[in-house]
Design an enzyme around this catalytic site. Structure first.
Site, short mmCIF file in Angstrom:
data_model
loop_
_atom_site.label_atom_id
_atom_site.label_comp_id
_atom_site.label_asym_id
_atom_site.label_seq_id
_atom_site.Cartn_x
_atom_site.Cartn_y
_atom_site.Cartn_z
N SER A 262 39.51 -24.48 104.15
CA SER A 262 40.79 -25.18 103.99
C SER A 262 40.80 -26.26 102.92
CB SER A 262 41.23 -25.80 105.32
OG SER A 262 41.63 -24.79 106.22
N SER B 48 44.26 -24.84 104.84
CA SER B 48 45.33 -25.61 105.45
C SER B 48 45.67 -26.90 104.72
CB SER B 48 44.99 -25.94 106.90
OG SER B 48 43.82 -26.75 106.97
N LYS C 214 45.06 -36.00 104.05
CA LYS C 214 45.62 -34.93 104.87
C LYS C 214 46.07 -35.51 106.21
CE LYS C 214 44.33 -30.30 106.57
NZ LYS C 214 43.24 -29.28 106.55
#
Length: 481
Positions: A179, A155, A80
């Site tokens: 997330s 996210s 990420k």
């Protein structure tokens, strides 16, 4: 060779160690897959082609000389873009950091590299991890591979999509209110938020220091255990890091769930659930019981106050990090973040401290209520993925609470995972959530693995991922024969 794209980390590691598969070949396959589908799905912000090939060549040389780092040796993994990568830009999904090139890796990235993982690229995310949709205004909207008109969750949406469609064999995500687990559920994959402090957050751009977690996202539960085992460990540079020995990898899978007791808090877990998702979850419950698990009702007093406290803590802590940046770069933030920052500024020290006190009391009472129970069980997402572009900025602040039941594990700091458990009538994935006791990460992984092996959702992902989208439209294809 393309069939290898949906092979497990566990099996690929065995192939590589037996020299039946080259890390270079595997990396080239992943890069080709990214080139084939990233333009449409926008799973990656930065593809690390040169760096990945160089890593693969080094690991290939080590393999030939007899050095094997472990089960992740030569396995392409996505990270990420909230976590630092040495020599490769780390944007946080923000325009503000579009040119920032860190001089060191985040602790979890460094551990994965040391374990032999190949970092294939930086996955897209909701800007600064502050949202549940991964509709990024700066680097593009990440699309759900089961229906490209839908959000993938967030996210860590890019991490979930990269894993779901075979661009990477696993990914690193972060989880402040869900997330990791929410996008895993909405993309048909697995993801675990470990016990608070088990994995270092050093080198990760913060959302909320009290609530942030770093963890793995994979296609199978066993693969999640392999990644988590490599990522965990004490780090003096993270004030929340804890010293806790013991592997989370299990050599033998549970044959059944006899003796396993799961607590179900129906008033919370089924609040706001749609009929289509509830049908899937209730079927998963029946399967758990068929495997021998006992599902018992549980009351969690103070849950509403605790979740309100989470909102206060998160919004106060996020503004404390962003306030200096807002003074210089306020216009560069996305509209939904600008709206959310208004709330953090209005939270007083008294409100913040009282929220932390409420949290601590809730942790104590929940542990008491969980006596004799292996884990809490319920849905990960209670609603199917939204249509892209359907959420206005005023609703962004509550999306995580509306879409799923993930925030509970963050206010507790307990380990929690999502495992695929089926599809709605519109062929959109649903996730089953298990929340364990502190440092019970291995236990919930074992339970989820037993359930996962009894179903065929992982196989469905493999069968359908290549056929679900053509020219940005979902193919009209039966999910199951």
């Amino acid at each position: 060779m393309s069939e290898l794209l949906f092979e497990t980390i566990e099996n690929l590691g065995s192939f590589i160690q037996k020299k039946e598969l080259s890390p270079v070949e595997l990396t080239q396959l992943s890069l080709a897959r990214i080139q084939q589908h990233n333009a449409e799905l926008t799973a990656f912000i930065t593809v690390m082609e040169e760096e990945a090939i160089n890593q693969a060549k080094q690991l290939e040389d080590e393999l030939q000389s007899g050095k094997i780092r472990g089960p992740l040796h030569g396995i392409p993994i996505a990270v990420k873009d909230l976590l630092q990568t040495e020599g490769v830009r780390t944007t946080g999904g923000s325009k503000i950091f579009q040119d920032w090139i860190p001089d060191q890796d985040a602790a979890s990235v460094q551990k994965l590299k040391e374990a032999g993982a190949i970092i294939i690229g930086k996955a897209n995310l909701h800007e600064f991890a502050m949202g549940a949709t991964t509709e990024n205004p700066h680097y593009g909207i990440t699309k759900n591979p089961w229906n490209v008109t839908k959000i993938p969750g967030g996210s860590s949406g890019g991490s979930a999509v990269a894993t779901a469609v075979g661009m990477a064999f696993g990914a690193v995500g972060t989880d402040t209110a869900g997330s990791i687990r929410l996008p895993a559920a909405m993309c048909g994959t697995a993801g675990i938020k470990p016990t608070y402090g088990l994995v270092s957050r050093e080198g990760c751009l913060p959302f909320s220091w009290s609530l942030d977690h770093v963890g793995p996202m994979t296609r199978t539960i066993k693969d999640a255990a392999i990644m988590l085992d490599a990522m965990k460990g004490y780090d003096p540079n993270d004030p929340a890091s804890v010293k806790h020995d013991g592997s989370v990898v299990f050599e033998k899978s549970l044959p059944d769930l006899q003796g396993v007791k799961l607590g179900f808090c129906e008033p919370y877990m089924f609040a706001g659930i749609t009929k289509s998702v509830k049908v899937v979850i209730e079927k998963a419950f029946r399967q758990l019981e068929a495997l021998g698990a006992e599902i018992v009702p549980i009351n969690l007093p103070g849950i509403d106050r605790a979740l309100d406290g989470l909102r206060m803590i998160a919004q106060a802590e996020v503004i404390s990090f962003h306030e200096p940046l807002l003074k210089k770069h306020g216009d560069d933030y996305g509209d939904d973040l600008k709206y959310r920052f208004q709330f953090g500024r209005d939270i007083s020290a008294t409100v913040y401290i009282n929220a932390q006190r409420t949290r601590n009391e809730f942790i104590r009472t929940t542990l008491q209520k969980m006596y004799g129970i292996d884990a809490l069980v319920g849905p990960t997402n209670v609603q199917p993925p939204y249509d892209i572009g359907s959420m206005v900025k005023e609703q962004a602040i509550s999306n995580m609470f509306t879409l799923g039941k993930t925030p509970l594990a963050n206010i507790l700091g307990f380990p929690a995972l999502s495992v695929a458990c089926g599809f709605t009538e519109d062929r959109l994935p649903v996730g089953l959530q298990l929340i364990g006791k502190p440092f019970g990460d291995k236990r919930i992984l074992e339970i989820a693995d037993c359930y996962e092996r009894s179903e065929r959702w992982v196989q469905a992902l493999k069968e359908n991922a290549n056929e679900l989208y053509v020219n940005s439209e979902v193919k009209e294809k039966a999910m199951f024969p």
